[in-house]
Write an enzyme that holds these catalytic residues in place. Structure first.
Site, short mmCIF file in Angstrom:
data_model
loop_
_atom_site.label_atom_id
_atom_site.label_comp_id
_atom_site.label_asym_id
_atom_site.label_seq_id
_atom_site.Cartn_x
_atom_site.Cartn_y
_atom_site.Cartn_z
N SER A 18 0.85 -1.19 0.00
CA SER A 18 0.00 0.00 0.00
C SER A 18 0.89 1.24 0.00
CB SER A 18 -0.89 0.01 1.25
OG SER A 18 -1.32 1.33 1.50
N HIS A 43 -1.40 -1.35 -4.21
CA HIS A 43 -2.65 -0.99 -3.54
C HIS A 43 -2.67 0.54 -3.34
CE1 HIS A 43 -6.00 -1.97 -0.69
NE2 HIS A 43 -5.53 -0.95 0.01
N ASP A 45 -4.68 3.65 -1.86
CA ASP A 45 -5.74 4.02 -0.91
C ASP A 45 -6.29 5.41 -1.23
OD1 ASP A 45 -5.93 1.80 1.03
OD2 ASP A 45 -3.81 2.26 1.34
N MET A 47 -8.93 8.29 -0.25
CA MET A 47 -9.73 8.74 0.90
C MET A 47 -10.25 10.14 0.64
SD MET A 47 -7.19 7.57 3.94
CE MET A 47 -6.46 5.94 4.00
N HIS A 76 -8.40 1.22 -3.69
CA HIS A 76 -9.26 0.96 -2.53
C HIS A 76 -10.01 2.26 -2.26
CE1 HIS A 76 -9.40 -0.08 2.07
NE2 HIS A 76 -10.60 0.01 1.53
N MET A 78 -12.11 4.49 -0.41
CA MET A 78 -12.71 4.84 0.89
C MET A 78 -13.34 6.21 0.72
SD MET A 78 -9.58 3.39 3.22
CE MET A 78 -8.42 3.52 1.88
N MET A 147 -11.14 -5.75 6.06
CA MET A 147 -10.33 -4.74 6.77
C MET A 147 -9.95 -5.30 8.14
SD MET A 147 -9.88 -2.26 4.71
CE MET A 147 -8.93 -1.28 5.89
N GLY A 152 -8.72 4.29 7.10
CA GLY A 152 -8.45 5.72 7.23
C GLY A 152 -6.99 6.06 7.46
N PHE A 153 -6.24 5.14 8.05
CA PHE A 153 -4.85 5.47 8.39
C PHE A 153 -3.96 4.24 8.26
CE2 PHE A 153 -7.72 8.18 10.70
CZ PHE A 153 -7.22 9.45 10.43
N GLY A 154 -2.70 4.51 7.94
CA GLY A 154 -1.71 3.44 7.95
C GLY A 154 -1.18 3.26 9.36
N ASP A 185 -6.30 -6.20 4.89
CA ASP A 185 -5.70 -4.87 4.83
C ASP A 185 -5.69 -4.22 6.21
OD1 ASP A 185 -4.88 -2.33 4.14
OD2 ASP A 185 -6.62 -1.85 2.89
N GLY A 186 -4.47 -3.96 6.71
CA GLY A 186 -4.34 -3.22 7.96
C GLY A 186 -3.54 -3.97 9.00
N GLY A 187 -2.40 -3.42 9.39
CA GLY A 187 -1.59 -4.02 10.46
C GLY A 187 -0.95 -5.34 10.05
N GLY A 207 1.40 -1.75 4.22
CA GLY A 207 1.92 -0.41 3.94
C GLY A 207 3.15 -0.09 4.76
N SER A 208 2.93 0.22 6.05
CA SER A 208 4.06 0.69 6.87
C SER A 208 5.12 -0.39 7.08
CB SER A 208 3.55 1.22 8.21
OG SER A 208 2.71 0.29 8.83
#
Ligand code: DX5
Ligand code: ZN
Length: 236
Positions: A18, A43, A45, A47, A76, A78, A147, A152-154, A185-187, A207-208
């Site tokens: 991401s 990916h 994102d 927003m 994606h 959002m 999700m 909303g946030f990485g 997606d996420g963490g 992502g991160s």
């Protein structure tokens, strides 16, 4: 990437970096780095500051990335009214759309519109949304996005209670539309990745953990791939 890496990566869950956590000042370069490290898709994102409390990027970013990478660009969305933007993203070079179940009273229409544009389409569900809402739309989908954080946030913490739902979505996919991808997606990082794969995810957005790794993108991608590779088969 050497031959062994290539063979292994084709049998493993696919990785979708991401770019939300990328360095936007050198975005093209970072996308090429993940491409060279075996990313399967990019990916993106999107927003709108309304559907989620954050702003990110729009179709011009997709248009610029289209010129630097051959990888599929998945958007994606959002955003509150995805129907208004599908055409613009398709023209910019997006290959697939991930649209949210939440807040869309005419999800089937949105999915059909993406299809008419010749794109792959997936439906995303938030952590508090049950797997069961996917039952009727699943035959029309190429992928489902579960999700594993609130959108909303990485760089948010993986929500453990989504693991059971990933398993339920996997069983539903096997029953109704076995060719559908199950993306999360996420963490997602080296510790959470094997856990989501174990319960049925086959595409991992990250992502991160990729763009924020102090040892660099290539090393982060390798670490993620190794984490989901499982024990190597023993000889004999
Ligand atoms: C969150 C986005 C994610 C985000 C993931 O709303 O949909 O794609 O970039 O970031 P990490 O991998 O840092 O949780
Ligand atoms: Zn995302």
């Amino acid at each position: 990437m050497d031959l062994v890496d290539l063979i292994v990566s084709k049998c493993l869950p696919r990785l979708a970096p991401s770019i939300l956590s990328a360095d936007f000042a050198r975005l093209g370069e970072q996308v090429l780095e993940v491409q060279q490290s075996g990313a399967d898709r990019i990916h993106v994102d999107v927003m709108d500051g309304h559907f989620v409390p954050n702003l990110s990027m729009g179709a011009p970013v997709v248009q610029s990335l289209r010129r630097v990478t051959r990888l599929p660009l998945e958007t994606h969305l959002m955003i509150s009214n995805p129907d208004l933007f599908l055409e613009e993203f398709a023209e910019a070079g997006a290959d697939s759309f991930l649209v949210h179940w939440e807040g869309n009273n005419n999800l089937h229409r949105t999915v059909q519109r993406a299809r008419v544009l010749g794109k792959r389409v997936g439906v995303a569900i938030n952590p508090a949304t049950p797997a069961a809402v996917l039952e009727e739309i699943l035959p029309d989908l190429d992928q489902v996005l579960v999700m594993t954080v609130n959108p909303g946030f990485g760089h948010q913490r993986f929500i453990d209670t989504t693991l059971g739902k990933i398993g339920r979505v996997r069983r539903m996919i096997e029953r109704i539309n076995p060719r559908c991808d199950l993306e999360v997606d996420g963490g997602i990082e080296a510790v959470t990745a094997p856990r989501v794969v174990e319960v049925g995810a086959n595409v991992l957005v990250s992502g991160s953990a990729i763009f924020g790794d102090s040892e660099g993108v290539a090393s982060a991608m390798r670490r993620l791939r190794t984490a989901v590779a499982g024990p190597l088969p023993t000889a004999g």
